[in-house]
Design an enzyme around this catalytic site. Structure first.
Site, PDB file in Angstrom:
ATOM      1  N   GLU A 175       0.849  -1.206   0.000  1.00 23.87           N
ATOM      2  CA  GLU A 175       0.000   0.000   0.000  1.00 23.87           C
ATOM      3  C   GLU A 175       0.882   1.253   0.000  1.00 23.87           C
ATOM      4  O   GLU A 175       0.733   2.133   0.847  1.00 23.87           O
ATOM      5  CB  GLU A 175      -0.971  -0.018   1.179  1.00 23.87           C
ATOM      6  CG  GLU A 175      -1.940  -1.176   1.091  1.00 23.87           C
ATOM      7  CD  GLU A 175      -3.167  -1.072   2.016  1.00 23.87           C
ATOM      8  OE1 GLU A 175      -3.219  -0.168   2.856  1.00 23.87           O
ATOM      9  OE2 GLU A 175      -4.068  -1.917   1.858  1.00 23.87           O
ATOM     10  N   GLU A 298      -4.933  -8.683  -0.346  1.00 23.97           N
ATOM     11  CA  GLU A 298      -5.693  -8.384   0.884  1.00 23.97           C
ATOM     12  C   GLU A 298      -7.153  -8.229   0.499  1.00 23.97           C
ATOM     13  O   GLU A 298      -7.489  -7.415  -0.373  1.00 23.97           O
ATOM     14  CB  GLU A 298      -5.193  -7.102   1.559  1.00 23.97           C
ATOM     15  CG  GLU A 298      -3.868  -7.264   2.250  1.00 23.97           C
ATOM     16  CD  GLU A 298      -3.444  -6.036   3.051  1.00 23.97           C
ATOM     17  OE1 GLU A 298      -4.321  -5.305   3.568  1.00 23.97           O
ATOM     18  OE2 GLU A 298      -2.217  -5.810   3.150  1.00 23.97           O
TER      19      GLU A 298
END
Ligand code: AHR
Length: 511
Positions: A175, A298
């Site tokens: 991220e 995820e």
């Protein structure tokens, strides 16, 4: 009752379902690693080299293909050297992302590799791009995978591991558009290329490199990243998508929700298919030969934490609603297995949509665990053509396939499905997984094979159903549990009745 027909063509194989689609994620977050998988060798909780035996046994039944570690956001502040060598000398750091707890680094590289060994799964390491250095990343790869007598290899040997570990999957940053450094896509792409360049293949270990892909609907990230990298740099890019019934301020309770919240959750979970398809479209423009895979490393539900628990620990209960989310998500990944090479639900124990919850020496398996268990036969099988007849209704620009469920302004498909085939003893074994998303209508599904095929005898049927709010507790750990029945199936048509809010898996030979 809603009725539909599901046409299945066992001869029309579409793509290979990578076992890694059934992957898991473990982060230094809350009680995932400590308490969850690792209790240390001196713990009274039965363990092998510090790993909880009950957790390892439960996860082995899921045939875990791959486990991602050490984060998440934690990955971009993790310095691997803090987690090797004598435990008492390991650096203590503040876990700034997750509750500000002190991380003593007693679970590091050797412990993670030991866990993967006990689970029989591939390790998937996320290296620190956000706050680390290229040298640090390069030397971690050398530490894990090189042989010979370099100083770093000798250090690993002095720490108890003689030969190199096998390591395939390496994610470079996590991220990085957010907690991994708030980077723009062009800045990240350049950094990524520099880092990956120094992540070398040692001996016959061959790395499969994963670039940080987009968050949910951030199509610009995919476009900018894909225009700057090619398959010499990356084998895959990774998408993250979480399902929240509400927004980030008020996500909603894991157990206390009304019908509107239920249908919102299911609708948002299903939306991942639209997102996947749009990202794939962009990827295809830049990589028409499909050299770069898509990971969803995820995914899962994200609710408000359980009342009274640390807000930074992301501990949530898991109901039949989560089972439906898991079932439909896995069906979507199966249906896109031509491009999706891995998916990792967040997270394996005690965090978000977990397989297992622990409390001291107690353990429980969540309804999501049962779904993963039921879907095991899809791992490594071939996806086959399956579809319903219903006219497609389009609402709010979204396509809804099959019979629909309407609730206020929400329309979702009543049926989620995928079908795969494996060859066993010269026969075709079908795995059919289905979910009925409706809270008020049972779903009657006619499973229809082409005329030349027939179901060949004993069908094994696993069913998971229950009131939508139902969940397991440490006092009643088997309150929600899948059950198996067997039926004699012949001919080319069989009817299956799915109770409201249920997940079903059928295994049957066809001839
Ligand atoms: O899974 C919890 C967190 O969600 C991860 O650390 C991060 O990558 C994502 O935002």
């Amino acid at each position: 009752m809603i009725k539909t027909t599901l046409h299945i063509d066992p001869a029309k194989t579409l793509s290979h379902i990578a076992p890694e689609i059934y992957g898991q994620f473990s982060e230094h977050l809350g009680r995932c690693i400590y308490d969850g998988v690792y209790v240390g060798e001196d713990s009274e909780i039965p363990n092998k080299n510090g790993m909880r035996k009950d957790v390892v046994d439960a996860l082995r039944a899921l045939k875990l293909p791959v486990l991602r570690w050490p984060g998440g956001c934690f990955a971009d502040e993790y310095h691997w050297r803090d987690g090797i060598g004598p435990k008492e000398k390991r650096r203590r750091m503040v876990n700034t992302n997750w509750g500000g707890t002190v991380e003593d680094n007693s679970f590091g590289t050797h412990e993670f590799m030991e866990l993967c060994d006990q689970l029989g799964c591939e390790p998937y390491i996320a290296v620190n791009l956000g706050s680390g250095t290229v040298q640090e990343a390069a030397e971690w790869i050398e530490y894990m995978t090189a042989d010979g007598d370099s100083t770093i290899v000798k250090q690993r040997q002095a720490n108890g591991r003689k030969g190199p570990w096998h390591l395939k999957y390496v994610g470079i940053g996590n991220e990085n558009w957010g907690c991994g450094g708030s980077m723009s896509p062009d800045f990240y792409a350049n950094e990524y290329k520099r880092y990956q360049c120094f992540c070398k293949n040692y001996g016959d270990n061959k790395l499969y490199k994963v670039a940080c892909g987009p968050n949910a609907e951030d199509y610009n990230w995919t476009k900018e990243l894909m225009s700057r990298i090619d398959h010499w740099h990356a084998n895959a890019i990774s998408l993250h998508y979480y399902t929240l019934p509400g927004d980030w301020e008020h996500k909603g309770s894991a157990t206390d929700f009304d019908e509107q919240e239920y249908y919102t959750t299911i609708s948002k979970a299903m939306y991942i298919e639209n997102i996947i398809e749009k990202h794939l479209e962009i990827m295809d423009e830049h990589d028409p030969e499909h050299n770069i895979d898509l990971f969803v490393d995820e995914w899962g539900t994200w609710y408000d934490v359980e009342p009274g628990t640390n807000p930074g620990f992301l501990y949530q209960q898991n109901t039949m609603r989560d089972a439906i989310v898991a079932a439909l998500s896995l069906n979507i990944f199966n249906k896109h297995s031509d491009r999706i090479a891995m998916a990792n639900i967040a997270q394996v124990v005690n965090v978000l949509q977990a397989m297992l919850l622990t409390e001291g020496s107690k353990i429980l398996k969540t309804p999501t665990y049962d779904v993963f268990r039921m879907y095991v036969p899809h791992q490594g099988a071939e996806l086959v053509e399956s579809h319903t007849d219903e006219t497609t209704c389009v609402e709010n620009g979204r396509t809804v396939k099959g019979p629909a469920v309407h609730y206020n302004d929400i329309t979702i498909p009543a049926l989620s499905e995928s079908v795969s085939v494996t060859e066993q003893n010269g026969q075709k074994l079908l795995t059919i997984t289905l979910a009925n998303t409706s809270l008020c209508d049972t779903l009657s599904v006619e499973l229809e094979l082409p005329m030349q095929y027939s179901f060949a005898g004993e069908a094994s049927i696993a069913m998971l159903d229950g009131e939508v709010h139902a969940y397991n507790t440490f006092e009643d750990p088997d309150h929600v549990r899948a059950y198996e029945t067997e039926e004699e199936w012949n001919g080319n048509i069989q009817t299956l009745t799915l109770p409201v809010n249920s997940v079903c898996r059928v295994n049957c030979y066809v001839c």
